[in-house]
Design a protein around this motif. Structure first.
Motif, PDB file in Angstrom:
ATOM      1  N   GLU A 150      63.131  -9.083  78.841  1.00 44.45           N
ATOM      2  CA  GLU A 150      62.000  -9.853  78.300  1.00 44.45           C
ATOM      3  C   GLU A 150      61.099 -10.354  79.418  1.00 44.45           C
ATOM      4  OE1 GLU A 150      63.911 -12.871  75.938  1.00 44.45           O
ATOM      5  OE2 GLU A 150      64.380 -11.452  74.323  1.00 44.45           O
ATOM      6  N   THR A 177      59.135  -7.428  80.691  1.00 42.92           N
ATOM      7  CA  THR A 177      58.112  -7.052  79.716  1.00 42.92           C
ATOM      8  C   THR A 177      56.919  -8.000  79.797  1.00 42.92           C
ATOM      9  OG1 THR A 177      59.778  -6.121  78.239  1.00 42.92           O
ATOM     10  CG2 THR A 177      57.662  -6.692  77.259  1.00 42.92           C
ATOM     11  N   LYS A 178      57.204  -9.298  79.834  1.00 43.37           N
ATOM     12  CA  LYS A 178      56.126 -10.294  79.920  1.00 43.37           C
ATOM     13  C   LYS A 178      55.317 -10.145  81.203  1.00 43.37           C
ATOM     14  CE  LYS A 178      58.256 -13.753  76.980  1.00 43.37           C
ATOM     15  NZ  LYS A 178      58.943 -15.053  76.908  1.00 43.37           N
TER      16      LYS A 178
END
Length: 154
Positions: free
Chosen positions: A60, A63-64
């Motif tokens: 995550e 991805t961010k």
């Protein structure tokens, strides 16, 4: 992980099969050992799920940040963990290895208790089968020390 799961399943079949083939009476010793094995598997699954959760957080974050390279590394480690049981290098494995050590010691103690109880009960064949299963388990794991396939500090 798959290999140790297979060995444990074979041990359950061996010990359970020997116990129920020899006499039709319920086997409380075997039942306690089966419970200990189930607890071991549950502990290992929980520890593995913790590693996967840590890797998911890392994914995550990548991805961010829009970091495709880091995301690919996380995906590779997830795949290696799921398919080969390889410990990841991108996240800490300290909790996993400690959980594995504790669960392994508990199961080893359960095996040793079962061997002793079978011996005291005069069930020498059950004791021998359980001892053999214990030896196989010891070969698959490291009891009393932590076997680490990757650095545990991430």
């Amino acid at each position: 992980m798959t290999r140790s799961t297979t060995v444990l399943a074979m041990c359950v079949v061996l010990v359970g099969g020997v116990a129920f083939a020899a006499d039709e009476d319920p086997d409380p010793i075997g039942a306690k050992l089966a419970t200990a094995k189930a607890e071991y598997e549950k502990s290992m699954e929980k520890a593995r799920d913790g590693l996967l959760a840590d890797l998911k957080k890392r994914a995550e974050t990548a991805t961010k940040a829009g970091d495709l390279k880091a995301l690919d590394k996380v995906d590779d480690e997830v795949k290696a963990l799921e398919e080969k049981g390889s410990l990841p290098k991108l996240v800490s494995t300290r909790d996993y290895t400690e959980a594995k050590r504790v669960a392994g010691v508990r199961l080893k103690n359960a095996y040793e208790t079962a061997v002793k109880e079978y011996t005291v009960a005069g069930k020498k064949e059950f004791a021998k089968a359980t001892q053999a299963a214990l030896e196989d388990f010891k070969k698959e794991t490291v009891i009393g020390a932590v076997k680490v396939d990757a650095p545990d500090d991430g």
